[in-house]
Design an enzyme around this catalytic site. Sequence first.
Site: not given
Length: 566
Positions: A50, A99
């Site tokens: 989301c 990351h």
Amino acid sequence: MSLLVVGLSHRSAPVSVLERAALHADAQAKLLQDTVAAEPAAEAALLATCNRIELYADVDKFHAGVAELSTLLAQHSGVGLEELTPYLYVHYEDRAVHHLFSVACGLDSMVVGEGQILGQIKDALATAQDQHSAGRLLNDLFQQALRVGKRAHSETGIDRAGQSLVTFGLEQLAANRPVGEWAAGKRALVIGAGSMSSLAAATLARTGVAEIAVANRTPERAERLAELLTATDPSERPGSAPVTARAVAMDEVERELARADVVISCTGATGLVLTAEAVTAAVAGRVEPGTAPAAPRPASRPAAAAPAGGCPVDLAAVQETPGFSVMGEAAVAGMDPAALEQHAAWVDNGTAVRPEQDQVPDPGAEAAAIAALAAAAAAGRIPERPERRAPRPRGRAALWLLDLAMPRDIDAAVHRIGGVRLVDIESLAEASADAPMAADVDMVRALVSEEVAAFGAALRAAHITPTVVALRTMAADVVSSEIARLDGRLPGLDTKQRAEITQTVRRVVDKLLHAPTVRVKQLAAEPGGAGYADALRTLFDLDPETVAAVSRADLNDAEAKNRGRA
């Protein structure tokens, strides 16, 4: 080949861009297929949640890879490349690994430490495997990311640094009250039956709500979720009766909305699921005493609807909405050009507060203020600005809405409806921006750095392994050939003598190769050690096809192992 990630998230892009760039399931699958079909990429995986869209790929050219992945993201999201580019970030090789590991640990989440991202990473890997777009590199990378994330949650207190997005959203709805106290006895409506909606429904069931209605476009999924909620362990609801859960059709949502107290929505719909008009109708006539009437401003109205120079947003109606900003996107949703111009003028004038509409100036107070100003002027000083009269106490909301979808399910204009409290992705981002960082975050960062170094070393060592295997295979072939030649020249050797000679020759070859192969693996595991494989192939004139055959065999074994784990 090298690892590359190109993406955007709540940290790099506004919610409006993330909404437009959101990809449904079919678009995600097509993006993966087109990525591996592109020239620079051999593997691809997509992490789409989301609040982030990240495309991972194994590429042979950095600049060409960045250009291709950026273009593909723009094409499949429908956001123009020129508009999308300023919000994209790029990570390469070790930085890309760092990351993903940080994301898996919850360090890059909107709510630091939330654990739901692990399930989303697992889903991303499963999708890539189903599309046959994940090879050895991305299989290993995502599997290791899952292990690193689990290790962070089990070995540190990162969970104390933040909660899941659902829990955090419910805390924002409850404002300063305990969630259990706020939710007790309420009727809830959950729209959607995916992973996020299921988590939200389960969380609601534990908080003490009396009833949960589940609406989903696939009735079977809604019924299954309702059955699971009904079977919630009573020990998880101390002092509360068992929750009543039932499935409803999507065309019954507006009817259920009229009787619900709490609504959580997270669907994959590309348009609005709840409009401002539907919410207005749902709260009409049931706003608690002291709460402003549920009457949103029309979507299209003349600028004269508000006082000249005033803010067209009903500040009194939204003053209790957590994370709401009168200068944010939600504030201007649904305004026509005239209202937008008035709002911009109000912001430019720096007006912070306007009096409520029902406040009538007190002539006596005004006369006293004028007299005080005259006296101060006569004395040659400027008086202090009198304090603004406190607003009237207002009642609590009658309907609480939590929108966890991206793009949003609930019209942002709902923020301006009296008696309604809406928390969405945008307001959650604002509310979590100043959340305190736990000391455990530093521990997780150290853990991530350690795991990145270990993964890089293992990756570089694995890169040279096929070359080492090919070298030993060549040496074994040379030994076999020489033993066969010896048999032809000395046919009188008995079996014992022949076996002793063969073993002696093999021991000599193994001892000669042992130190160089062990040392080359150690050197290859260090940064910059990728060239040792090329050196071995050149020095020993190894057949490239032999090395490639070993690599393919290792890849097949790895894929079979990963499918077993999944």
